[in-house]
Design an enzyme around this catalytic site. Structure first.
Site, PDB file in Angstrom:
ATOM      1  N   SER A 144       0.991  -1.224  -0.027  1.00  0.00           N
ATOM      2  CA  SER A 144      -0.036   0.009   0.061  1.00  0.00           C
ATOM      3  C   SER A 144       0.684   1.352  -0.032  1.00  0.00           C
ATOM      4  O   SER A 144       1.589   1.484  -0.785  1.00  0.00           O
ATOM      5  CB  SER A 144      -1.035  -0.046   1.221  1.00  0.00           C
ATOM      6  N   HIS A 158      -2.303  -1.381  -4.562  1.00  0.00           N
ATOM      7  CA  HIS A 158      -4.030  -1.179  -4.480  1.00  0.00           C
ATOM      8  C   HIS A 158      -4.322   0.075  -4.526  1.00  0.00           C
ATOM      9  O   HIS A 158      -3.528   1.016  -4.222  1.00  0.00           O
ATOM     10  CB  HIS A 158      -4.680  -2.074  -3.484  1.00  0.00           C
TER      11      HIS A 158
END
Length: 201
Positions: free
Chosen positions: A98, A123
């Site tokens: 992330s 993501h």
């Protein structure tokens, strides 16, 4: 409370004790090794600014082992990395997921590394909100703005087309170091310190 090792060094005025992270900071090494959140981000930003003030021409080394976290906190670190004068080398140890992966690829081009068994994940941002419908809509629009911003940053640092980044970020996208190198998140995979030393020459 987790235990932090203490190292003792002799000085001209006797022995001096440092916690291990403070001692490594003297070598211009910063650790991003937890969930990215505001307090942690403030500490990382302060360390970056301190090392710049100490020597604006000397490289900084950032070791990353993070599951990600709060987007705004991660962007505070990222923006400071881009703002300061020293080059910031990044090295993934364990995981860079992330926001951790954005910090990894946001290092100086040619100085972004991963150890051989690390995992990297990208993501789209996520969030949960409750309240009046209008407020939920406002937060949803802000999340979409952040999504576009992150896609643009990944596109910039990986030198990939924005459409490809958007598709790749749609769901949790885990990569091996080799896959991350091919994607453009890292430049080299390090199996030993000697390999990094050779690349630095």
């Amino acid at each position: 409370m987790s235990y932090v090792p203490i190292v003792v060094e002799p000085t001209s005025r006797g022995e001096r004790a440092y916690d291990i992270y403070s001692r490594l900071l003297k070598e211009r090494i910063i650790f991003v090794c937890s969930t990215v959140e505001d307090h942690m981000a403030n500490l990382i930003v302060a360390q970056l600014l301190f090392l710049e003030a100490e020597n604006p021409k000397k490289d900084i080394y950032m070791y990353i082992n993070s599951p990600g976290g709060v987007v705004t906190a991660g962007l505070a670190i990222y923006d400071t990395m881009q703002y300061i004068k020293p080059k910031v080398a990044t090295l993934c140890i364990g995981q860079a997921c992330s926001m951790g992966s954005l910090l990894l690829c946001g290092g100086e081009k040619g100085m972004r590394y991963s150890l051989p068994h690390s995992r990297i994940m990208i993501h789209q941002p996520s969030g949960g909100y409750k309240g009046q419908a209008t407020d939920i809509e406002i937060h949803a629009q802000e999340t979409l703005k952040i999504k576009r911003l992150l896609n643009e940053l990944y596109s910039k640092h990986t030198e990939q087309e924005l459409k490809h980044i958007e598709k790749s970020m749609e769901r949790d996208n885990f990569m091996s170091p080799e896959e991350a190198k091919k994607f453009g998140l890292v430049d080299n995979i390090m199996s030993s310190r000697d390999a990094m030393t050779l690349l630095a020459k």
